[in-house]
Design a protein around this motif. Sequence first.
Motif, PDB file in Angstrom:
ATOM      1  N   ILE A 191      37.502  -0.575 -18.863  1.00  0.00           N
ATOM      2  CA  ILE A 191      35.930  -0.098 -19.035  1.00  0.00           C
ATOM      3  C   ILE A 191      35.102  -0.828 -18.335  1.00  0.00           C
ATOM      4  N   HIS A 192      35.397  -2.145 -18.535  1.00  0.00           N
ATOM      5  CA  HIS A 192      34.498  -3.473 -17.910  1.00  0.00           C
ATOM      6  C   HIS A 192      34.326  -3.332 -16.492  1.00  0.00           C
ATOM      7  N   TYR A 203      33.555  -1.029 -28.773  1.00  0.00           N
ATOM      8  CA  TYR A 203      34.709  -0.489 -28.662  1.00  0.00           C
ATOM      9  C   TYR A 203      35.555  -0.701 -30.074  1.00  0.00           C
ATOM     10  N   VAL A 204      35.649  -1.740 -30.561  1.00  0.00           N
ATOM     11  CA  VAL A 204      36.229  -2.100 -31.907  1.00  0.00           C
ATOM     12  C   VAL A 204      35.858  -1.171 -33.012  1.00  0.00           C
ATOM     13  N   ASP A 205      34.445  -1.144 -33.232  1.00  0.00           N
ATOM     14  CA  ASP A 205      33.825  -0.133 -34.192  1.00  0.00           C
ATOM     15  C   ASP A 205      34.172   1.223 -34.072  1.00  0.00           C
ATOM     16  N   LYS A 207      24.545   1.479 -15.129  1.00  0.00           N
ATOM     17  CA  LYS A 207      23.131   2.163 -15.450  1.00  0.00           C
ATOM     18  C   LYS A 207      23.231   2.730 -16.933  1.00  0.00           C
ATOM     19  N   ARG A 208      23.758   2.069 -18.106  1.00  0.00           N
ATOM     20  CA  ARG A 208      24.010   2.454 -19.296  1.00  0.00           C
ATOM     21  C   ARG A 208      23.244   1.543 -20.239  1.00  0.00           C
ATOM     22  N   PRO A 209      22.403   2.349 -21.171  1.00  0.00           N
ATOM     23  CA  PRO A 209      21.660   1.226 -22.127  1.00  0.00           C
ATOM     24  C   PRO A 209      22.103   0.395 -23.123  1.00  0.00           C
ATOM     25  N   LEU A 210      23.470   0.853 -23.344  1.00  0.00           N
ATOM     26  CA  LEU A 210      24.007   0.030 -24.344  1.00  0.00           C
ATOM     27  C   LEU A 210      25.057  -1.002 -23.732  1.00  0.00           C
ATOM     28  N   GLU A 219      30.020  -8.300 -21.841  1.00  0.00           N
ATOM     29  CA  GLU A 219      31.692  -7.866 -22.140  1.00  0.00           C
ATOM     30  C   GLU A 219      31.735  -8.054 -23.824  1.00  0.00           C
ATOM     31  N   SER A 220      30.873  -8.872 -24.532  1.00  0.00           N
ATOM     32  CA  SER A 220      31.114  -9.120 -26.045  1.00  0.00           C
ATOM     33  C   SER A 220      30.591  -8.008 -26.644  1.00  0.00           C
ATOM     34  N   SER A 221      29.352  -7.375 -26.108  1.00  0.00           N
ATOM     35  CA  SER A 221      28.530  -6.263 -26.813  1.00  0.00           C
ATOM     36  C   SER A 221      29.547  -5.089 -26.697  1.00  0.00           C
TER      37      SER A 221
END
Length: 164
Positions: free
Chosen positions: A108-109, A131-133, A117-120, A124-126
């Motif tokens: 994904i990274h 992802y985990v959630d 261009k994605r607001p979220l 990598e850590s965010s």
Amino acid sequence: MTKPSIILIGMMGSGKTSVGKILANHFKFSFIDTDLAIENKENKTIDQIFNLSGEPYFRMLEQNILKNLEKNNCVISTGGGFPIFNDNMNQLLNLGTTIFLETSLKEIHYRIGLNPKRPLYKDESSLKKIYVDRIPIYSKAHYTVNTDGKSVLELANEIKLIIE
Ligand code: S3P
């Protein structure tokens, strides 16, 4: 012939839109990309909606779109957070055949790095936290297809075999 709609879910960069278009073409289904539907309705980009009105407003728009999604003969490519908020995942499970495009964080990274261009997407850590959630919710899908190292055509073929 009437067939249940195919709903693609998964993280940003998992290939939902590209694979969805191929599937819609193959099955002669209509195609909807929820992000695009929202952008057209609001006449703004997703980035602009997040910046001007905030994420909760965007999630409300997603919930509104859900009410009008087709139960049959449609491929629906959802935004990455679409199943996560409200009761959307349960509703998608009742709407049609849900397919989780599972993609490793590393991939994904890499893919998003090409088109950030994605607001979220901040770093990598965010991304890892999101992802985990989300994994437990995505994993409720009827089917899971791993996308790592596969082309969109390979993925579409894999999904065709599941559906046919
Ligand atoms: C989001 C993913 C995006 C878009 C918005 C929020 C998310 O869609 O809906 O930026 O919450 O993961 P893609 O999955 O098509 O990038």
